[in-house]
Design an enzyme around this catalytic site. Structure first.
Site, mmCIF file in Angstrom:
data_model
loop_
_atom_site.group_PDB
_atom_site.id
_atom_site.type_symbol
_atom_site.label_atom_id
_atom_site.label_comp_id
_atom_site.label_asym_id
_atom_site.label_seq_id
_atom_site.Cartn_x
_atom_site.Cartn_y
_atom_site.Cartn_z
ATOM 1 N N ASN A 78 -48.354 -45.565 21.733
ATOM 2 C CA ASN A 78 -48.596 -44.436 22.642
ATOM 3 C C ASN A 78 -48.064 -44.886 24.023
ATOM 4 O O ASN A 78 -48.663 -45.952 24.678
ATOM 5 C CB ASN A 78 -50.000 -44.306 22.534
ATOM 6 C CG ASN A 78 -50.451 -43.121 23.591
ATOM 7 O OD1 ASN A 78 -49.486 -42.650 24.299
ATOM 8 N ND2 ASN A 78 -51.615 -42.975 23.716
ATOM 9 N N TRP A 79 -47.014 -44.546 24.389
ATOM 10 C CA TRP A 79 -46.220 -44.688 25.516
ATOM 11 C C TRP A 79 -46.844 -44.319 26.686
ATOM 12 O O TRP A 79 -46.570 -44.516 27.946
ATOM 13 C CB TRP A 79 -44.656 -44.641 25.546
ATOM 14 C CG TRP A 79 -43.888 -45.557 24.831
ATOM 15 C CD1 TRP A 79 -44.496 -46.655 24.190
ATOM 16 C CD2 TRP A 79 -42.541 -45.700 24.443
ATOM 17 N NE1 TRP A 79 -43.566 -47.328 23.444
ATOM 18 C CE2 TRP A 79 -42.435 -46.782 23.828
ATOM 19 C CE3 TRP A 79 -41.643 -44.755 25.046
ATOM 20 C CZ2 TRP A 79 -40.908 -47.208 23.486
ATOM 21 C CZ3 TRP A 79 -40.384 -45.114 24.684
ATOM 22 C CH2 TRP A 79 -40.143 -46.369 23.850
ATOM 23 N N LYS A 80 -47.843 -43.244 26.671
ATOM 24 C CA LYS A 80 -48.634 -42.631 27.713
ATOM 25 C C LYS A 80 -47.551 -42.074 28.834
ATOM 26 O O LYS A 80 -46.347 -41.691 28.275
ATOM 27 C CB LYS A 80 -49.488 -43.532 28.485
ATOM 28 C CG LYS A 80 -50.599 -44.000 27.588
ATOM 29 C CD LYS A 80 -51.623 -44.914 27.852
ATOM 30 C CE LYS A 80 -52.256 -45.348 26.675
ATOM 31 N NZ LYS A 80 -53.749 -45.858 27.228
ATOM 32 N N HIS B 9 -56.535 -37.812 22.595
ATOM 33 C CA HIS B 9 -56.659 -39.132 23.266
ATOM 34 C C HIS B 9 -57.838 -39.196 24.195
ATOM 35 O O HIS B 9 -57.869 -38.048 25.123
ATOM 36 C CB HIS B 9 -55.455 -39.440 23.809
ATOM 37 C CG HIS B 9 -55.426 -41.081 24.273
ATOM 38 N ND1 HIS B 9 -55.785 -41.393 25.488
ATOM 39 C CD2 HIS B 9 -54.858 -42.079 23.524
ATOM 40 C CE1 HIS B 9 -55.645 -42.657 25.637
ATOM 41 N NE2 HIS B 9 -55.297 -43.120 24.379
ATOM 42 N N GLU C 256 -57.853 -40.144 27.294
ATOM 43 C CA GLU C 256 -57.492 -39.919 28.593
ATOM 44 C C GLU C 256 -57.295 -38.411 28.595
ATOM 45 O O GLU C 256 -57.458 -37.898 29.781
ATOM 46 C CB GLU C 256 -55.916 -40.759 28.969
ATOM 47 C CG GLU C 256 -56.286 -42.266 29.046
ATOM 48 C CD GLU C 256 -55.089 -42.960 28.585
ATOM 49 O OE1 GLU C 256 -53.893 -42.439 28.535
ATOM 50 O OE2 GLU C 256 -55.170 -44.198 28.780
ATOM 51 N N GLU D 75 -60.812 -45.326 18.915
ATOM 52 C CA GLU D 75 -60.371 -45.795 20.179
ATOM 53 C C GLU D 75 -61.668 -45.785 21.010
ATOM 54 O O GLU D 75 -61.995 -44.860 21.759
ATOM 55 C CB GLU D 75 -59.481 -45.045 20.567
ATOM 56 C CG GLU D 75 -58.200 -44.968 19.968
ATOM 57 C CD GLU D 75 -56.772 -44.949 21.093
ATOM 58 O OE1 GLU D 75 -55.858 -45.827 20.842
ATOM 59 O OE2 GLU D 75 -56.884 -44.004 21.821
ATOM 60 N N GLY E 85 -56.966 -50.326 27.676
ATOM 61 C CA GLY E 85 -56.344 -50.564 28.787
ATOM 62 C C GLY E 85 -57.214 -51.584 29.581
ATOM 63 O O GLY E 85 -56.888 -52.029 30.818
ATOM 64 N N SER F 45 -56.432 -51.953 23.381
ATOM 65 C CA SER F 45 -56.320 -53.332 23.866
ATOM 66 C C SER F 45 -55.685 -54.238 22.836
ATOM 67 O O SER F 45 -56.017 -55.389 22.632
ATOM 68 C CB SER F 45 -57.128 -54.118 24.530
ATOM 69 O OG SER F 45 -57.532 -53.836 25.941
ATOM 70 N N GLY G 10 -51.363 -49.003 23.114
ATOM 71 C CA GLY G 10 -50.847 -48.555 24.553
ATOM 72 C C GLY G 10 -49.948 -49.555 24.982
ATOM 73 O O GLY G 10 -48.712 -49.684 24.713
ATOM 74 N N GLY G 11 -50.662 -50.348 25.888
ATOM 75 C CA GLY G 11 -49.723 -51.263 26.851
ATOM 76 C C GLY G 11 -48.702 -52.144 26.032
ATOM 77 O O GLY G 11 -47.601 -52.405 26.615
HETATM 78 P P1 PGA Z 1 -53.989 -49.913 25.045
HETATM 79 O O1 PGA Z 1 -54.305 -48.520 24.888
HETATM 80 O O2 PGA Z 1 -53.517 -50.542 24.226
HETATM 81 O O3 PGA Z 1 -53.402 -50.144 26.475
HETATM 82 O O4 PGA Z 1 -55.427 -50.387 25.429
HETATM 83 C C1 PGA Z 1 -54.552 -47.833 23.456
HETATM 84 C C2 PGA Z 1 -54.505 -46.344 23.782
HETATM 85 O O5 PGA Z 1 -54.760 -45.580 24.831
HETATM 86 O O6 PGA Z 1 -54.286 -45.592 22.699
#
Ligand code: PGA
Length: 249
Positions: A9-11, A95, A97, A167, A173, A213, A234-235
């Protein structure tokens, strides 16, 4: 046997040029991969670059959100049919966020999931508790509610096509991963809810990804849990080498 899914997930990261550069490095690193499905979800504006760059590979492209209506006066929104036309196979729905910063509700998650399925997309539906919810012992109640309001009203056929992502919000993050045991416990709880509603066979076919993470150095431990069917990253999905290391867990 559930086929693993490793999804990035590149956000709100990467321009089209950065997307192409990522794929140039990433493609050879995952060229022979058979053991899992690889999904990358870039921003809407980088979808076409990602679709072009992944053509002829086993990498599938997903979007990060979708609207439930097929068209209309919904400024800023994108429909499921538009995503299909753009070359998406997957879409992330609900998600944390989106729930946290954009007011997304369980009801919206349900509508979006349905719309995605109706268009032939495979939704990756996210659930998970916040830190205060975990610390006050509400994890199971929160997961139960998100499942009930977001997914339980799907038909059995619709449910068979979704992917669930657990999640925990406190792990996203933050560098604070859930231990494999703790994640597996939540996955088991969710699979039980699925069994209650859709039956044992449907529940045991359901793929549940862990997200929060995930890094090259913890993916092995997570994937060693039979309950964990993949990861939503994500990251660590932004860097070709690190995401390839996760894919090649
Ligand atoms: P993260 O994000 O790996 O940076 O913790 C995961 C996500 O939000 O899907």
């Amino acid at each position: 046997m559930r086929r693993a899914v490793i999804a990035g997930n590149w956000k709100m990261h990467k321009t089209q040029a950065e997307t192409r550069a990522f794929f140039d490095r990433f493609r050879p690193l995952v060229a022979g991969v058979q053991h899992c499905e690889i999904v990358i979800a870039p921003t809407f504006t980088s979808l076409s670059a990602a679709v072009e760059s992944s053509r002829g590979t086993a990498i599938a492209i997903g979007a990060q959100d979708v609207h439930w209506e097929s068209q209309g006066a919904f400024t800023g929104e994108v429909s499921a049919a538009m995503l299909v036309e753009a070359g998406c196979r997957y879409v992330i729905v609900g998600h944390s966020e989106r729930r946290q910063y954009f007011g997304e509700t369980d009801e919206w998650v349900f509508r979006k999931t349905r719309a995605a399925l109706a268009a032939g997309l495979l939704p990756i539906v996210c659930v998970g508790e916040t830190l205060p919810q975990r610390e006050t012992g509400q994890t199971e109640a929160v997961l139960e509610r998100q499942f009930r309001l977001g997914l339980a009203a799907l038909t059995a056929e619709e449910f068979s096509r979704i992917i669930l992502a657990y999640e925990p919000v406190w792990a996203i993050g933050t560098g604070r991963t859930a231990t494999p045991e703790l994640a597996a416990e939540a996955h088991r709880f969710l699979r039980e809810r699925a069994a209650e509603k859709f039956g044992r066979a449907a529940a045991s076919a359901l793929r549940i990804l862990y997200g929060g993470s995930v890094k090259p150095d913890n993916i092995g431990g997570l994937m060693a849990q039979p309950e964990i069917d993949g990861a939503l990253v994500g990251g660590a999905s932004l860097d070709a080498e690190s995401f390839a290391a996760i894919v090649n867990f």
